[in-house]
Design an enzyme around this catalytic site. Structure first.
Site, PDB file in Angstrom:
ATOM      1  N   GLU A 171       0.850  -1.209   0.000  1.00 16.18           N
ATOM      2  CA  GLU A 171       0.000   0.000   0.000  1.00 16.18           C
ATOM      3  C   GLU A 171       0.872   1.241   0.000  1.00 16.18           C
ATOM      4  O   GLU A 171       0.575   2.235  -0.660  1.00 16.18           O
ATOM      5  CB  GLU A 171      -0.927   0.003   1.227  1.00 16.18           C
ATOM      6  N   ASP A 306     -14.586  -2.473  17.736  1.00 12.45           N
ATOM      7  CA  ASP A 306     -16.011  -2.791  17.936  1.00 12.45           C
ATOM      8  C   ASP A 306     -16.861  -2.260  16.776  1.00 12.45           C
ATOM      9  O   ASP A 306     -17.849  -2.887  16.374  1.00 12.45           O
ATOM     10  CB  ASP A 306     -16.504  -2.204  19.264  1.00 12.45           C
TER      11      ASP A 306
HETATM   12  N1  TRP Z   1      -2.845   5.384   3.770  1.00 12.14           N
HETATM   13  C1  TRP Z   1      -1.999   6.469   4.165  1.00 12.14           C
HETATM   14  C2  TRP Z   1      -0.648   5.868   4.439  1.00 12.14           C
HETATM   15  O1  TRP Z   1      -0.532   4.705   4.659  1.00 12.14           O
HETATM   16  C3  TRP Z   1      -2.487   7.167   5.383  1.00 12.14           C
HETATM   17  C4  TRP Z   1      -3.659   8.020   5.103  1.00 12.14           C
HETATM   18  C5  TRP Z   1      -3.614   9.312   4.801  1.00 12.14           C
HETATM   19  C6  TRP Z   1      -5.005   7.637   5.103  1.00 12.14           C
HETATM   20  N2  TRP Z   1      -4.878   9.780   4.581  1.00 12.14           N
HETATM   21  C7  TRP Z   1      -5.737   8.771   4.780  1.00 12.14           C
HETATM   22  C8  TRP Z   1      -5.662   6.455   5.336  1.00 12.14           C
HETATM   23  C9  TRP Z   1      -7.112   8.725   4.690  1.00 12.14           C
HETATM   24  C10 TRP Z   1      -7.043   6.414   5.252  1.00 12.14           C
HETATM   25  C11 TRP Z   1      -7.776   7.550   4.918  1.00 12.14           C
HETATM   26  O2  TRP Z   1       0.309   6.571   4.397  1.00 12.14           O
HETATM   27 ZN    ZN Z   2       1.291   4.733   5.628  1.00 10.47          ZN
END
Ligand code: TRP
Ligand code: ZN
Ligand code: CA
Length: 438
Positions: A171, A306
């Protein structure tokens, strides 16, 4: 409005599953099996979620301090998660892909049973960045989804829908794993998803309570849970599209999720509602070496775990509103002669996603010269679909007809209106009834 709601037959049918008592529903034309009643979700033990985080921290410590794509700590994280799921009776699949010259892995866990044509999936990215152990980002979402899956097994849940859980690789390199998973889903499989729920950073040490503003039914499920706790929520705005739900949303799958904040700063107003420290980031260790076991707010992690269970239990066993159900309004509405347009409303609730490409609007309008009438169907967002134009030569009585509308770009839930205008003086009439069939 009151009468239309009471006669909204499909909505009344759906409500039976939600309200354990109440009047018998008005039968629809298509009612088959009784609606299943959703069981209450279990409390997810915080200690169990934290035990998974302890293991992920140990894995990082033993593998150079991280669990990043292409590093040994990532595969060890996958192996740990897979072993728990296999032991609990899930059917697991390891999906391999290549990114930046290294092999990556997605882990998919199917809970046997449920309607294979209605898949509800929850997922989290399991990789960290290379600079740290990634315990909040995203051990938190990974551990909470894992413990929810294990709770499904403990309960031996038999949901109406088919449940699937996913842990995504890479990711942090640009949603690589989830994009790969979605790209390799045949179109026929994509169409079976009723929703995808994403959990990325749900235990931030200075937490906010953010709900993704996407599919309305999923969003409402999370908001209802938090309303029950008396904890206010806000819409997630720290980068829509920055986590794995974007991969699903991009192919039209309804999505939702929870988030407790990353590098953005908590405001004084947010401290008023949630406590914590104003002027400090929600996660000051975001993407850094201090994202360790101590970088977790237990209350946030507990509530969100939860909330995940609540969503899985509710959305997988909610009364389904099958195709063919209809929503109708039987209240007469006078159409003024050569006057202003009038509308009649039906409220559609309990569905997910878009309206069908073959939405049927059946209208019954009594009139002494139907050529006077212009008729539109108005979607919840106000978009007008012309059903019938006026005509000076069409002198017949009444409009009793069923129109098919391609409403696939509209959200199914909401207030749909039939708009009728009489544009020629002398003859008159009224809307007798109308109904929408999904
Ligand atoms: N996914 C991003 C990361 O791993 C973090 C993140 C930033 C995020 N904005 C978000 C995750 C909004 C969920 C929703 O760096
Ligand atoms: Zn991250
Ligand atoms: Ca007229």
């Amino acid at each position: 409005m009151h009468v239309s709601a009471a006669r909204n037959t499909a909505a009344a049918f759906a409500l039976v599953g939600l309200l354990l008592a109440g009047a018998a529903p008005v039968a629809t034309a298509t009612t088959a099996a009784p609606a299943p009643v959703a069981l209450a979700a279990p409390d997810i033990p915080l200690a169990n979620v934290k035990a998974h985080l302890t293991q992920l921290q140990s894995i990082a410590t033993a593998n150079g301090g991280n669990r990043a794509h292409g590093r040994t700590g990532y595969k060890a994280s996958i192996d740990y998660t897979k072993a728990k799921l296999d032991a609990a009776g899930f059917t697991t699949t390891l999906q391999q892909f290549t990114s930046s010259g290294a092999i990556g892995y997605n882990l998919i866990a199917d809970w046997p049973g449920g309607d294979a044509n209605q898949v509800l999936m929850a997922g989290a990215h399991l990789d960290s960045v290379a600079s740290g152990a990634g315990i909040n980002d995203n051990g938190s979402g990974s551990a909470a989804v894992l413990e929810t899956a294990l709770a499904v097994s403990r309960a031996q849940l038999q949901p109406t829908k088919h449940l699937r859980f996913g842990w995504w690789g890479a990711e942090e390199l640009g949603l690589v794993g989830s994009k790969y998973y979605v790209a390799n889903l045949p179109a026929t499989e994509r169409a079976k998803f009723s929703g995808y729920l994403n959990f990325d950073m749900i235990g931030s040490p200075n937490p906010g309570y953010f709900v993704y503003d996407d599919d309305p039914a999923i969003e409402k499920t999370f908001k209802d849970f938090y309303a029950g706790l008396g904890v206010p929520t806000e819409i997630e705005t720290e980068g829509d599209g920055r986590s794995d739900h974007a991969s699903f949303k991009n192919v039209g799958i309804p999505v939702g999720g929870l988030f407790t904040g990353a590098s953005r700063t908590k405001t004084a107003a947010q401290v008023q509602k949630w406590g914590g420290t104003s002027g400090l980031a929600f996660d000051r260790c975001y993407h850094s070496s201090c994202d360790t076991s101590t970088n977790i707010n237990d209350t946030a992690l507990d509530r969100n775990s939860d909330a995940i269970a609540h969503a899985i239990w509710t959305l997988s066993t909610e009364p389904t509103v099958p195709p063919g159900d209809f929503y109708e309004n039987l209240t007469d509405v006078t159409v003024p002669d050569n006057g202003a347009a009038v509308t009649s409303t039906v409220t559609v609730a309990g569905r997910t996603g878009s309206a069908p490409a073959t939405l049927k609007a059946a209208v019954d309008i009594k009139h002494t010269f139907r050529g006077d009438l212009v008729i539109d169907l108005l979607a919840p967002d106000g978009t007008a679909y012309r059903l019938k134009n006026s005509s000076t030569s069409d002198s017949a009585d009444n409009v009793i007809a069923t129109y098919t509308v391609d409403a696939s770009s509209e959200t199914a839930n909401g207030a749909w209106r039939l708009r009728v205008q009489d544009v020629v003086a002398r003859d008159t009439g009224y809307i007798d009834s109308w109904k929408l069939t999904f």
